[in-house]
Design a protein around this motif. Structure first.
Motif, PDB file in Angstrom:
ATOM      1  N   ALA A   9     -65.921  24.836  29.183  1.00  0.00           N
ATOM      2  CA  ALA A   9     -66.054  23.576  29.907  1.00  0.00           C
ATOM      3  C   ALA A   9     -65.297  23.631  31.229  1.00  0.00           C
ATOM      4  O   ALA A   9     -65.782  23.140  32.259  1.00  0.00           O
ATOM      5  CB  ALA A   9     -65.538  22.423  29.052  1.00  0.00           C
ATOM      6  N   PHE A  10     -64.121  24.243  31.207  1.00  0.00           N
ATOM      7  CA  PHE A  10     -63.318  24.371  32.425  1.00  0.00           C
ATOM      8  C   PHE A  10     -64.014  25.268  33.448  1.00  0.00           C
ATOM      9  O   PHE A  10     -64.165  24.894  34.621  1.00  0.00           O
ATOM     10  CB  PHE A  10     -61.941  24.928  32.060  1.00  0.00           C
ATOM     11  CG  PHE A  10     -61.160  25.430  33.237  1.00  0.00           C
ATOM     12  CD1 PHE A  10     -60.683  24.568  34.200  1.00  0.00           C
ATOM     13  CD2 PHE A  10     -60.911  26.794  33.381  1.00  0.00           C
ATOM     14  CE1 PHE A  10     -59.964  25.038  35.294  1.00  0.00           C
ATOM     15  CE2 PHE A  10     -60.196  27.270  34.469  1.00  0.00           C
ATOM     16  CZ  PHE A  10     -59.726  26.390  35.423  1.00  0.00           C
ATOM     17  N   VAL A  11     -64.464  26.442  33.026  1.00  0.00           N
ATOM     18  CA  VAL A  11     -65.114  27.388  33.945  1.00  0.00           C
ATOM     19  C   VAL A  11     -66.370  26.775  34.544  1.00  0.00           C
ATOM     20  O   VAL A  11     -66.611  26.859  35.755  1.00  0.00           O
ATOM     21  CB  VAL A  11     -65.431  28.707  33.210  1.00  0.00           C
ATOM     22  CG1 VAL A  11     -66.379  29.577  34.041  1.00  0.00           C
ATOM     23  CG2 VAL A  11     -64.143  29.467  32.916  1.00  0.00           C
ATOM     24  N   ARG A  12     -67.170  26.132  33.709  1.00  0.00           N
ATOM     25  CA  ARG A  12     -68.419  25.553  34.228  1.00  0.00           C
ATOM     26  C   ARG A  12     -68.142  24.387  35.161  1.00  0.00           C
ATOM     27  O   ARG A  12     -68.866  24.184  36.148  1.00  0.00           O
ATOM     28  CB  ARG A  12     -69.299  25.094  33.057  1.00  0.00           C
ATOM     29  CG  ARG A  12     -70.743  24.971  33.465  1.00  0.00           C
ATOM     30  CD  ARG A  12     -71.365  26.340  33.714  1.00  0.00           C
ATOM     31  NE  ARG A  12     -72.486  26.289  34.642  1.00  0.00           N
ATOM     32  CZ  ARG A  12     -72.444  26.722  35.888  1.00  0.00           C
ATOM     33  NH1 ARG A  12     -71.346  27.235  36.402  1.00  0.00           N
ATOM     34  NH2 ARG A  12     -73.492  26.659  36.662  1.00  0.00           N
ATOM     35  N   SER A  13     -67.105  23.597  34.874  1.00  0.00           N
ATOM     36  CA  SER A  13     -66.755  22.479  35.743  1.00  0.00           C
ATOM     37  C   SER A  13     -66.314  22.966  37.118  1.00  0.00           C
ATOM     38  O   SER A  13     -66.658  22.372  38.142  1.00  0.00           O
ATOM     39  CB  SER A  13     -65.636  21.637  35.109  1.00  0.00           C
ATOM     40  OG  SER A  13     -66.077  21.019  33.920  1.00  0.00           O
ATOM     41  N   VAL A  14     -65.562  24.063  37.147  1.00  0.00           N
ATOM     42  CA  VAL A  14     -65.127  24.625  38.428  1.00  0.00           C
ATOM     43  C   VAL A  14     -66.331  25.156  39.196  1.00  0.00           C
ATOM     44  O   VAL A  14     -66.470  24.927  40.403  1.00  0.00           O
ATOM     45  CB  VAL A  14     -64.086  25.739  38.205  1.00  0.00           C
ATOM     46  CG1 VAL A  14     -63.795  26.490  39.506  1.00  0.00           C
ATOM     47  CG2 VAL A  14     -62.790  25.145  37.649  1.00  0.00           C
ATOM     48  N   GLU A  15     -67.224  25.856  38.523  1.00  0.00           N
ATOM     49  CA  GLU A  15     -68.394  26.424  39.189  1.00  0.00           C
ATOM     50  C   GLU A  15     -69.333  25.348  39.720  1.00  0.00           C
ATOM     51  O   GLU A  15     -69.901  25.478  40.807  1.00  0.00           O
ATOM     52  CB  GLU A  15     -69.142  27.351  38.231  1.00  0.00           C
ATOM     53  CG  GLU A  15     -68.392  28.631  37.915  1.00  0.00           C
ATOM     54  CD  GLU A  15     -69.112  29.518  36.928  1.00  0.00           C
ATOM     55  OE1 GLU A  15     -68.783  30.709  36.852  1.00  0.00           O
ATOM     56  OE2 GLU A  15     -70.002  29.018  36.214  1.00  0.00           O
ATOM     57  N   ARG A  16     -69.471  24.283  38.951  1.00  0.00           N
ATOM     58  CA  ARG A  16     -70.393  23.219  39.345  1.00  0.00           C
ATOM     59  C   ARG A  16     -69.728  22.166  40.218  1.00  0.00           C
ATOM     60  O   ARG A  16     -70.402  21.390  40.899  1.00  0.00           O
ATOM     61  CB  ARG A  16     -70.966  22.549  38.103  1.00  0.00           C
ATOM     62  CG  ARG A  16     -71.879  23.458  37.301  1.00  0.00           C
ATOM     63  CD  ARG A  16     -73.208  23.635  37.983  1.00  0.00           C
ATOM     64  NE  ARG A  16     -74.200  22.714  37.461  1.00  0.00           N
ATOM     65  CZ  ARG A  16     -75.257  22.299  38.117  1.00  0.00           C
ATOM     66  NH1 ARG A  16     -75.444  22.707  39.345  1.00  0.00           N
ATOM     67  NH2 ARG A  16     -76.124  21.474  37.579  1.00  0.00           N
ATOM     68  N   GLY A  17     -68.388  22.133  40.217  1.00  0.00           N
ATOM     69  CA  GLY A  17     -67.679  21.128  41.003  1.00  0.00           C
ATOM     70  C   GLY A  17     -67.796  19.732  40.435  1.00  0.00           C
ATOM     71  O   GLY A  17     -67.515  18.745  41.116  1.00  0.00           O
TER      72      GLY A  17
END
Length: 299
Positions: A9-17
């Motif tokens: 969830a953290f990695v995807r949130s950073v990638e998607r902003g």
């Protein structure tokens, strides 16, 4: 706490902003993603993201964790998919992006052929003429016109797409044939913005090159608009050969100044270097690259 779920969830949130976009990608609710991020921050004892009004951004500590966790999760995902594919099955979702000019006729047909070979693959194909951010927008692979400059991308060169000058028989009958490059400046020109450099057409014949200043009647980035205007007899146009091969064969369009061509466009397949290349993506690259090289107009 499910540490793996929190890291994803953290990695995807950073990638998607955005936590909302990350939630959509992961198939969970936005509050669930928010809770996972809070729990992860509590687990590591540091603030990992700044939640702005428009976008979510990693803190310095968050960026360090993202760089480590993103690569590790990609390797784990690839290893799991590799085990699944050992039995010969290629499966999962494949998110592709490409320009509309080649996507509408060729890329979508090739994706369908790939699915015929691998029915367990779901394809999401997005076609437009903007340069997408593969990582931020979660694309596995893109077909790009012109060489990418993003250092995060791995490139596989497809070749060059020929650009030619064409017009309808009706237009040439009304206005007469075009006898020289200089005459183009006085014609109704219909061009794509990719054909122009600083307001000039870059024409070439063998080693001879000319930069011809022009004032187009119509400039568009839409292939359908371009073709409709040309076949309707509205002017002389610059187009990729792969777009008009059928119209030329049927006589709906004719070559203008056939000894001359516009500077060609280079095509690349690109994918993020920050992700391990999943077997499904690798299989599609190996399938589509040689197929694209056989498209008429690409050399």
């Amino acid at each position: 706490m499910d540490l793996a779920a929190a890291l994803r969830a953290f990695v995807r949130s950073v990638e998607r902003g955005s936590m909302t976009a990350a939630a959509a990608d992961l198939g969970v609710s936005q509050p669930a993603v928010s809770k996972l991020l809070r729990n992860l921050e509590g687990h590591v004892g540091a603030k990992l993201v700044e939640r702005g009004a428009r976008a979510l951004r990693p803190t310095p500590q968050g960026l360090a964790l993202y760089e480590a966790a993103g690569g590790a999760l990609a390797v784990i995902d690839a290893a799991i998919e590799g085990l699944r594919s050992d039995g010969g099955a290629i499966e999962g979702r494949l998110r592709l992006h490409g320009p509309a000019c080649i996507g509408e006729r060729d890329l979508h047909a090739l994706a369908a052929q790939f699915q015929d070979r691998h029915p367990a693959v779901d394809v999401e194909l997005s076609l437009d003429n903007r340069p997408v951010d593969l990582i931020h927008e979660n694309f596995d692979l893109a077909l790009r016109m012109e060489r990418p400059t993003d250092q995060r991308l791995v490139m596989r060169r497809i070749g060059y797409s020929r650009r030619i000058l064409v017009a309808s028989p009706d237009y040439l009958a009304r206005r007469g044939p075009v006898a020289s490059c200089v005459e183009l400046a006085g014609r109704d020109l219909i061009v794509t913005d990719a054909s122009l450099r600083a307001g000039a057409l870059l024409l070439r014949r063998g080693k001879e090159k000319i930069a011809l200043p022009v004032r187009p009647k119509l400039t568009t980035n839409n292939a359908r608009v371009l073709l409709d205007a040309l076949t309707a007899g509205r002017g002389v146009g610059t187009t990729q050969l792969l777009l008009v091969a059928q119209d030329l064969a049927a006589g709906r369009l004719l070559r203008v100044l056939p000894d001359w061509e516009i500077e060609p466009t280079e095509f690349f397949l690109v994918y993020p270097s920050t992700r391990y290349l999943r077997p499904t993506v690798r299989a599609f690259v190996d399938f589509v690259a040689p197929a694209l090289r056989r498209v008429e107009g690409i050399f």
